[in-house]
Structures are given as C-alpha cells and as structure tokens.
Design a protein around this motif. Sequence first.
Motif, PDB file in Angstrom:
ATOM      1  N   ALA A 180      -0.151   2.906  25.296  1.00 28.27           N
ATOM      2  CA  ALA A 180       0.686   3.620  24.390  1.00 28.27           C
ATOM      3  C   ALA A 180      -0.022   5.014  24.266  1.00 28.27           C
ATOM      4  O   ALA A 180      -1.048   5.264  24.451  1.00 28.27           O
ATOM      5  CB  ALA A 180       0.313   3.125  22.734  1.00 28.27           C
ATOM      6  N   SER A 181       0.972   6.060  24.399  1.00 28.24           N
ATOM      7  CA  SER A 181       0.626   7.689  24.525  1.00 28.24           C
ATOM      8  C   SER A 181       1.549   8.398  23.731  1.00 28.24           C
ATOM      9  O   SER A 181       2.794   7.836  23.398  1.00 28.24           O
ATOM     10  CB  SER A 181       0.332   7.898  25.956  1.00 28.24           C
ATOM     11  N   ALA A 182       1.011   9.685  23.540  1.00 23.61           N
ATOM     12  CA  ALA A 182       2.095  10.715  22.766  1.00 23.61           C
ATOM     13  C   ALA A 182       2.428  11.367  24.000  1.00 23.61           C
ATOM     14  O   ALA A 182       1.798  11.729  25.242  1.00 23.61           O
ATOM     15  CB  ALA A 182       1.290  11.253  21.846  1.00 23.61           C
ATOM     16  N   PRO A 183       3.556  11.921  23.961  1.00 28.15           N
ATOM     17  CA  PRO A 183       4.281  12.862  25.087  1.00 28.15           C
ATOM     18  C   PRO A 183       3.296  14.278  25.118  1.00 28.15           C
ATOM     19  O   PRO A 183       2.424  14.801  24.133  1.00 28.15           O
ATOM     20  CB  PRO A 183       5.581  13.403  24.528  1.00 28.15           C
ATOM     21  N   THR A 184       3.026  14.575  26.287  1.00 31.17           N
ATOM     22  CA  THR A 184       2.172  15.781  26.399  1.00 31.17           C
ATOM     23  C   THR A 184       3.059  17.088  26.598  1.00 31.17           C
ATOM     24  O   THR A 184       4.284  16.964  26.742  1.00 31.17           O
ATOM     25  CB  THR A 184       1.422  15.640  27.866  1.00 31.17           C
ATOM     26  N   GLU A 232      13.287   0.922  17.378  1.00 28.62           N
ATOM     27  CA  GLU A 232      13.530   1.030  16.026  1.00 28.62           C
ATOM     28  C   GLU A 232      12.284   1.648  15.417  1.00 28.62           C
ATOM     29  O   GLU A 232      12.467   2.536  14.534  1.00 28.62           O
ATOM     30  CB  GLU A 232      13.793  -0.111  15.346  1.00 28.62           C
ATOM     31  N   ALA A 233      11.366   1.248  15.625  1.00 26.17           N
ATOM     32  CA  ALA A 233       9.771   1.572  14.957  1.00 26.17           C
ATOM     33  C   ALA A 233       9.535   3.005  15.576  1.00 26.17           C
ATOM     34  O   ALA A 233       8.943   3.839  14.762  1.00 26.17           O
ATOM     35  CB  ALA A 233       8.877   0.703  15.224  1.00 26.17           C
ATOM     36  N   PHE A 234       9.593   3.369  16.950  1.00 28.13           N
ATOM     37  CA  PHE A 234       8.911   4.653  17.148  1.00 28.13           C
ATOM     38  C   PHE A 234       9.905   5.534  18.023  1.00 28.13           C
ATOM     39  O   PHE A 234       9.140   6.846  18.198  1.00 28.13           O
ATOM     40  CB  PHE A 234       7.766   4.180  18.210  1.00 28.13           C
ATOM     41  N   ALA A 235      11.122   5.257  18.147  1.00 27.28           N
ATOM     42  CA  ALA A 235      11.999   6.364  18.771  1.00 27.28           C
ATOM     43  C   ALA A 235      11.127   6.667  20.080  1.00 27.28           C
ATOM     44  O   ALA A 235      10.998   8.138  20.290  1.00 27.28           O
ATOM     45  CB  ALA A 235      12.412   7.254  17.762  1.00 27.28           C
ATOM     46  N   PRO A 236      10.731   6.151  21.045  1.00 32.54           N
ATOM     47  CA  PRO A 236      10.061   6.417  21.970  1.00 32.54           C
ATOM     48  C   PRO A 236      10.669   7.497  23.016  1.00 32.54           C
ATOM     49  O   PRO A 236      11.962   7.395  23.095  1.00 32.54           O
ATOM     50  CB  PRO A 236       9.543   5.145  22.749  1.00 32.54           C
ATOM     51  N   ALA A 293       5.183   9.656  17.494  1.00 33.56           N
ATOM     52  CA  ALA A 293       4.706   8.901  16.429  1.00 33.56           C
ATOM     53  C   ALA A 293       3.006   8.862  16.707  1.00 33.56           C
ATOM     54  O   ALA A 293       2.110   8.554  15.983  1.00 33.56           O
ATOM     55  CB  ALA A 293       5.282   7.723  16.134  1.00 33.56           C
ATOM     56  N   PHE A 294       2.779   8.715  18.153  1.00 33.25           N
ATOM     57  CA  PHE A 294       1.378   8.368  18.669  1.00 33.25           C
ATOM     58  C   PHE A 294       0.649   9.632  18.679  1.00 33.25           C
ATOM     59  O   PHE A 294      -0.775   9.543  18.746  1.00 33.25           O
ATOM     60  CB  PHE A 294       1.263   7.715  19.813  1.00 33.25           C
TER      61      PHE A 294
END
Length: 91
Positions: A85-89, A15-19, A53-54
């Motif tokens: 935690a990471s952001a997509p590359t 809910e918070a990050f839509a990972p 989001a990250f």
Amino acid sequence: MSGTVAQEMETLLTEAFAPTALDIINDSAQHSGHSGDDGSGESHFTVVIEAPAFAEMNRLARQRAVIAALGDIVGQRVHAVAIKASAPTAP
C-alpha cells in the motif's frame, strides 16, 4: 457479495479508499498443496493499492487499514494476503 473473492476484495477496497491504482493478484496457484491451500483457487493474494488516504499513514497503519476494509476475508476466507500500500507521489 457474489462473484469471486478477488472481485469482492476489489469492491471493498474501492469503496474504502477510492484508489488511484489497484491490482489484486491471485497467487493461489503458487501455493497449491501448501499450508492454507483449501483447493478453492482463492487462498493467497497480493494486493497492490495506491490511494491518497494512505498519505499520512506509516506502512503498518496502511496494512491495518487494508485488512480492516477487507473484513472477514483475511484469515477466515483467505489464508494469506500480501499488501503493498502506498500514497500517490507528487509529480
């Protein structure tokens, strides 16, 4: 919320990050009998999460955001959570 702590963590983080990727690993068995083991089988977790989001956050900000999203779980209901935690590359 009902269900396991891992399920609750998954719901809150989704809910918070839509990972784009999320893996919640229950490490409790590895800590059986150690400090923080409450016998519930849900005392230690590793969260591996990737979310857009990250992208603009540093490592510390990402960890703080995850802990905030988990609310009272960390420190009150769960002894320890390791966060990756990471952001997509970009392709």
